[in-house]
Design a protein around this motif. Structure first.
Motif, PDB file in Angstrom:
ATOM      1  N   LEU A  77       0.836  -1.197   0.000  1.00  0.00           N
ATOM      2  CA  LEU A  77       0.000   0.000   0.000  1.00  0.00           C
ATOM      3  C   LEU A  77       0.874   1.251   0.000  1.00  0.00           C
ATOM      4  O   LEU A  77       1.965   1.264   0.584  1.00  0.00           O
ATOM      5  CB  LEU A  77      -0.911   0.003   1.223  1.00  0.00           C
ATOM      6  CG  LEU A  77      -1.874  -1.180   1.344  1.00  0.00           C
ATOM      7  CD1 LEU A  77      -2.702  -1.066   2.616  1.00  0.00           C
ATOM      8  CD2 LEU A  77      -2.791  -1.258   0.137  1.00  0.00           C
ATOM      9  N   GLN A  78       0.378   2.310  -0.639  1.00  0.00           N
ATOM     10  CA  GLN A  78       1.094   3.573  -0.702  1.00  0.00           C
ATOM     11  C   GLN A  78       0.199   4.676  -0.155  1.00  0.00           C
ATOM     12  O   GLN A  78      -1.011   4.682  -0.377  1.00  0.00           O
ATOM     13  CB  GLN A  78       1.498   3.894  -2.142  1.00  0.00           C
ATOM     14  CG  GLN A  78       2.351   2.812  -2.802  1.00  0.00           C
ATOM     15  CD  GLN A  78       2.705   3.159  -4.231  1.00  0.00           C
ATOM     16  OE1 GLN A  78       2.855   4.336  -4.555  1.00  0.00           O
ATOM     17  NE2 GLN A  78       2.834   2.160  -5.077  1.00  0.00           N
ATOM     18  N   ASN A  79       0.782   5.593   0.549  1.00  0.00           N
ATOM     19  CA  ASN A  79       0.013   6.703   1.110  1.00  0.00           C
ATOM     20  C   ASN A  79      -0.394   7.704   0.032  1.00  0.00           C
ATOM     21  O   ASN A  79      -1.397   8.385   0.146  1.00  0.00           O
ATOM     22  CB  ASN A  79       0.825   7.410   2.197  1.00  0.00           C
ATOM     23  CG  ASN A  79       1.008   6.536   3.427  1.00  0.00           C
ATOM     24  OD1 ASN A  79       0.150   5.722   3.749  1.00  0.00           O
ATOM     25  ND2 ASN A  79       2.142   6.690   4.108  1.00  0.00           N
ATOM     26  N   ALA A  80       0.386   7.823  -1.010  1.00  0.00           N
ATOM     27  CA  ALA A  80       0.079   8.782  -2.076  1.00  0.00           C
ATOM     28  C   ALA A  80       0.803   8.354  -3.342  1.00  0.00           C
ATOM     29  O   ALA A  80       1.791   7.615  -3.302  1.00  0.00           O
ATOM     30  CB  ALA A  80       0.500  10.190  -1.678  1.00  0.00           C
ATOM     31  N   GLY A  81       0.291   8.836  -4.479  1.00  0.00           N
ATOM     32  CA  GLY A  81       0.961   8.585  -5.736  1.00  0.00           C
ATOM     33  C   GLY A  81       0.785   7.184  -6.284  1.00  0.00           C
ATOM     34  O   GLY A  81       1.600   6.740  -7.095  1.00  0.00           O
ATOM     35  N   THR A  82      -0.287   6.474  -5.863  1.00  0.00           N
ATOM     36  CA  THR A  82      -0.511   5.133  -6.391  1.00  0.00           C
ATOM     37  C   THR A  82      -0.898   5.217  -7.861  1.00  0.00           C
ATOM     38  O   THR A  82      -1.863   5.908  -8.215  1.00  0.00           O
ATOM     39  CB  THR A  82      -1.627   4.426  -5.607  1.00  0.00           C
ATOM     40  OG1 THR A  82      -1.277   4.402  -4.216  1.00  0.00           O
ATOM     41  CG2 THR A  82      -1.824   3.003  -6.096  1.00  0.00           C
ATOM     42  N   PRO A  83      -0.182   4.559  -8.742  1.00  0.00           N
ATOM     43  CA  PRO A  83      -0.477   4.679 -10.187  1.00  0.00           C
ATOM     44  C   PRO A  83      -1.784   3.960 -10.553  1.00  0.00           C
ATOM     45  O   PRO A  83      -2.173   2.983  -9.916  1.00  0.00           O
ATOM     46  CB  PRO A  83       0.732   4.002 -10.840  1.00  0.00           C
ATOM     47  CG  PRO A  83       1.230   3.038  -9.802  1.00  0.00           C
ATOM     48  CD  PRO A  83       0.993   3.693  -8.478  1.00  0.00           C
ATOM     49  N   GLY A  84      -2.453   4.470 -11.580  1.00  0.00           N
ATOM     50  CA  GLY A  84      -3.639   3.820 -12.110  1.00  0.00           C
ATOM     51  C   GLY A  84      -4.937   4.160 -11.412  1.00  0.00           C
ATOM     52  O   GLY A  84      -5.985   3.612 -11.758  1.00  0.00           O
ATOM     53  N   LEU A  85      -4.906   5.049 -10.419  1.00  0.00           N
ATOM     54  CA  LEU A  85      -6.130   5.400  -9.704  1.00  0.00           C
ATOM     55  C   LEU A  85      -6.966   6.378 -10.511  1.00  0.00           C
ATOM     56  O   LEU A  85      -6.446   7.196 -11.276  1.00  0.00           O
ATOM     57  CB  LEU A  85      -5.803   6.011  -8.345  1.00  0.00           C
ATOM     58  CG  LEU A  85      -5.158   5.102  -7.306  1.00  0.00           C
ATOM     59  CD1 LEU A  85      -4.922   5.873  -6.011  1.00  0.00           C
ATOM     60  CD2 LEU A  85      -6.039   3.885  -7.036  1.00  0.00           C
ATOM     61  N   GLY A  86      -8.282   6.292 -10.336  1.00  0.00           N
ATOM     62  CA  GLY A  86      -9.182   7.221 -10.995  1.00  0.00           C
ATOM     63  C   GLY A  86      -9.396   8.461 -10.152  1.00  0.00           C
ATOM     64  O   GLY A  86      -8.652   8.749  -9.200  1.00  0.00           O
ATOM     65  N   VAL A  87     -10.438   9.226 -10.487  1.00  0.00           N
ATOM     66  CA  VAL A  87     -10.757  10.448  -9.753  1.00  0.00           C
ATOM     67  C   VAL A  87     -11.214  10.089  -8.347  1.00  0.00           C
ATOM     68  O   VAL A  87     -12.017   9.180  -8.156  1.00  0.00           O
ATOM     69  CB  VAL A  87     -11.851  11.246 -10.491  1.00  0.00           C
ATOM     70  CG1 VAL A  87     -12.221  12.494  -9.711  1.00  0.00           C
ATOM     71  CG2 VAL A  87     -11.386  11.603 -11.893  1.00  0.00           C
TER      72      VAL A  87
END
Length: 267
Positions: A77-87
């Motif tokens: 898991l990442q706190n921010a900047g996870t690639p591929g996320l939508g709005v």
């Protein structure tokens, strides 16, 4: 001379239980413990009641081969900047739709008699999502007519003309009082529900827009928008528009609606 009372008791018990094939243990002449033979159950009768209360149990099927994964799956898991996320969406992004003709069964009888199960459900969702979006409309919004408070008898918020049903959905014309909107406002004050409302669209010359100022005034900060029509692509199939009705005809009705309403609204 006859036997003593304890002997008569023992003799009577012995004769009685010899007929039932049971054993008797006598500790004192006045205390008796019975040990009976195990009962044999017959074939149970087939259950014919409501399926929800069927006492029968199902045997679990065997595990598949190869078997299911039982070990945890590692996820980074990442706190921010996870690639591929939508709005990013709010927790209240998804909501509910309630047919207008059954609001007196789902929301409450009137503005003073609210349905506790509905309030409990909304409160549970609000605790997790912050608010709830609910749309009141559907097929029954299309011919819904706002009448004066008290015009419907017995304190009801709506009434249906069951002799005037139309279309394949057999939707009855609907009358409702402002108390329906007050009921919705009271729900919002308790559990933070926000509303979409449907505008009648069967009659267009002119449109029946009584619900627009009433909702704006009564619901205060809780209305989210107004829905101008419900399933217009089905109007010709249900007999509410000619067979040639399509997007062009609907676009013209939207233009007439905006001209009549006198201001832009979201729907």
């Amino acid at each position: 001379m006859g036997p003593s009372p304890p002997s008569r008791l023992l003799l009577g018990l012995t004769l009685f239980f010899s007929l039932t094939h049971a054993t008797v243990t006598v500790y004192t002449p006045t205390q008796v413990v019975f040990t009976t033979a195990p009962a044999v159950s017959g074939t149970p009768a087939a259950y014919t009641g409501v399926a929800a209360y069927n006492p029968g149990t199902l045997s679990p099927p065997p595990l598949p081969s190869p078997t299911v994964l039982t070990n945890p799956i590692p996820i980074n898991l990442q706190n921010a900047g996870t690639p591929g996320l939508g709005v990013k969406q709010k927790g209240s992004f998804l909501g509910f739709s309630i047919e207008m003709s059954v609001t007196n069964q789902v929301l409450g009888k009137n503005s003073t008699l609210l349905q506790v199960p509905f309030l409990n459900l909304m409160a549970n969702i609000v605790q997790r999502a912050g608010s709830v979006m609910v749309r009141v409309g559907g097929n029954s919004q299309e011919s819904a007519h706002l009448v004066a408070m008290g015009e419907i008898l017995n304190g009801r918020v709506l009434s249906k003309n069951l002799t005037g049903v139309t279309g394949t959905t057999q939707t009855p014309p609907l009358d409702f009082t402002p108390d329906l909107l007050y009921m919705m406002r009271n729900i919002s004050e308790l559990v933070n529900v926000h509303w979409f409302l449907g505008i009648p669209w069967f009659t267009t010359t002119p449109f029946d827009l009584a619900i627009v100022p009433a909702a704006t005034s009564i619901l205060g900060p809780y209305p989210l928008g107004l829905q101008a029509r419900n399933e217009p692509d089905m109007y010709n199939l249900h007999g509410h528009r000619p067979a040639t009705y399509g997007p062009y005809g609907y676009g013209g009705e939207i233009s007439d609606f905006l001209t009549q309403v006198g201001f832009w609204c979201f729907f």
